[in-house]
Design a protein around this motif. Structure first.
Motif, short mmCIF file in Angstrom:
data_model
loop_
_atom_site.label_atom_id
_atom_site.label_comp_id
_atom_site.label_asym_id
_atom_site.label_seq_id
_atom_site.Cartn_x
_atom_site.Cartn_y
_atom_site.Cartn_z
N LYS A 1 0.75 -1.48 -0.14
CA LYS A 1 -0.03 0.07 0.27
C LYS A 1 0.52 1.44 -0.06
O LYS A 1 2.29 1.35 0.53
N SER A 2 0.13 1.88 -0.28
CA SER A 2 0.79 3.46 -0.36
C SER A 2 1.73 4.35 0.56
O SER A 2 0.88 3.62 1.94
N THR A 3 1.66 5.13 0.78
CA THR A 3 2.34 5.07 2.65
C THR A 3 1.34 7.12 3.15
O THR A 3 1.36 7.22 2.39
N TYR A 4 1.33 6.70 3.61
CA TYR A 4 0.04 7.46 4.56
C TYR A 4 0.63 8.77 5.08
O TYR A 4 2.18 8.86 5.94
N LEU A 5 0.80 10.11 4.94
CA LEU A 5 0.90 11.72 5.08
C LEU A 5 -0.37 12.33 5.55
O LEU A 5 -1.23 12.76 5.10
N HIS A 6 0.29 12.93 6.92
CA HIS A 6 -0.84 13.96 7.70
C HIS A 6 -0.24 15.24 7.58
O HIS A 6 0.90 14.90 9.16
N VAL A 7 0.02 15.78 7.23
CA VAL A 7 0.24 17.01 7.18
C VAL A 7 -0.75 18.75 8.34
O VAL A 7 -2.07 18.72 8.11
N VAL A 8 -0.44 18.89 8.68
CA VAL A 8 -0.60 19.24 10.62
C VAL A 8 -0.67 20.95 10.06
O VAL A 8 -1.16 21.77 10.48
N SER A 9 0.81 21.04 9.66
CA SER A 9 1.06 22.47 9.64
C SER A 9 2.13 22.85 8.27
O SER A 9 2.84 21.65 8.28
N THR A 10 2.42 23.80 8.10
CA THR A 10 3.18 23.52 7.21
C THR A 10 3.56 25.56 6.71
O THR A 10 2.57 26.23 6.84
N SER A 11 4.98 25.64 6.25
CA SER A 11 5.07 27.15 5.97
C SER A 11 4.71 27.78 4.43
O SER A 11 4.85 28.58 4.23
N SER A 12 4.98 26.43 4.19
CA SER A 12 4.64 27.15 2.20
C SER A 12 4.83 25.38 1.82
O SER A 12 4.49 24.50 2.15
N THR A 13 4.51 25.45 0.45
CA THR A 13 4.52 23.89 -0.69
C THR A 13 5.35 23.85 -1.40
O THR A 13 5.15 23.79 -2.63
N SER A 14 6.95 24.44 -0.68
CA SER A 14 7.64 24.40 -1.95
C SER A 14 8.84 23.06 -1.41
O SER A 14 10.11 23.38 -1.39
N MET A 15 8.17 21.76 -0.63
CA MET A 15 9.64 21.10 -0.11
C MET A 15 8.98 19.59 -0.76
O MET A 15 7.47 19.48 -1.33
N LYS A 16 10.32 18.72 -1.80
CA LYS A 16 10.09 17.44 -2.25
C LYS A 16 9.80 16.96 -1.60
O LYS A 16 10.74 16.83 -0.36
N LEU A 17 8.85 15.36 -1.32
CA LEU A 17 8.80 15.17 -0.01
C LEU A 17 9.07 13.17 -1.00
O LEU A 17 8.83 13.28 -2.34
N TYR A 18 9.57 12.84 -0.64
CA TYR A 18 9.89 11.09 -0.85
C TYR A 18 10.29 10.09 0.26
O TYR A 18 10.26 10.02 1.50
N VAL A 19 9.60 8.90 -0.70
CA VAL A 19 9.56 7.53 0.09
C VAL A 19 10.85 6.78 -0.06
O VAL A 19 11.53 6.28 -1.64
N ASP A 20 11.66 6.74 0.84
CA ASP A 20 12.87 5.75 0.35
C ASP A 20 12.78 4.09 0.76
O ASP A 20 11.81 3.88 1.51
N GLY A 21 13.61 3.36 0.14
CA GLY A 21 12.88 1.80 0.60
C GLY A 21 14.45 1.21 0.97
O GLY A 21 15.35 1.43 0.10
N ALA A 22 14.62 -0.01 1.55
CA ALA A 22 15.65 -0.56 2.17
C ALA A 22 15.28 -1.68 2.74
O ALA A 22 13.98 -1.88 3.16
N TYR A 23 16.88 -2.72 2.86
CA TYR A 23 16.68 -4.01 3.14
C TYR A 23 16.38 -4.50 4.19
O TYR A 23 15.98 -5.60 4.65
N ASP A 24 17.02 -3.24 5.76
CA ASP A 24 17.25 -2.93 6.92
C ASP A 24 16.46 -1.88 7.67
O ASP A 24 16.56 -0.94 6.42
N SER A 25 16.91 -2.37 8.98
CA SER A 25 17.14 -0.71 9.52
C SER A 25 17.96 0.16 9.65
O SER A 25 17.62 0.71 9.54
#
Length: 159
Positions: A67-91
């Motif tokens: 399933k996709s990753t869930y994001l709940h934005v509570v506050s922001t100063s602008s909409t100018s940030m890039k977001l991404y989801v990284d994946g890895a094989y272990d912690s």
């Protein structure tokens, strides 16, 4: 009453009691709490950048589904940030890669969203949320989880 009738009567009583005990439904786990997989539990995040091209990530979390990753934005100063989801094989982050569909999404205003990615499809089982201040100083705060329960606005479609 003959001995045979007494034995038959006793055996019938035992069989009847046993069949009732087996046939009576009993909810053994009725009072047990429902366990939510850790990948659905929300964790807080806070990205606060004071300049251009800075990066930050959350801690690695187990990702249990495709399933996709869930994001709940509570506050922001602008909409100018890039977001991404990284994946890895272990912690520890071995073999990590940005697995966001489309490479990134732009930070939205307050609300609940999902970010599609291919972490599990790539054979990885850990995920983290990352951000980059490609357009200058900004902040973004809220909650996230590696796996999404429900359906929310798809940020990948807004790139």
């Amino acid at each position: 009453m003959s001995t045979m009738k007494k034995l038959f009567s006793a055996a019938s009583g035992i069989l009847l009691a046993a069949s009732l005990a087996v046939a009576t439904p009993v909810s053994v786990f009725a009072n047990e709490p429902q366990i939510t997989p850790a990948s659905y539990v929300d964790s807080s995040y806070s990205f606060n950048f004071n300049g251009w091209f800075q990066r930050a990530n959350t801690a690695w979390r187990s990702k249990d589904t495709t399933k996709s990753t869930y994001l709940h934005v509570v506050s922001t100063s602008s909409t100018s940030m890039k977001l991404y989801v990284d994946g890895a094989y272990d912690s520890g982050g071995s073999g990590y890669a940005n697995l966001t569909n489309g490479g990134y999404v732009w930070s939205p205003g307050p609300g609940k969203y999902e970010i599609h990615n291919t972490v599990r499809e790539s054979g990885r089982t850990w995920a983290r949320l990352g951000a980059s201040s490609d357009r200058g100083a900004s902040s973004l705060n809220g909650w996230w989880s590696p796996d999404c329960r429900g359906s929310y606005t798809d940020l990948n479609g807004l790139v």
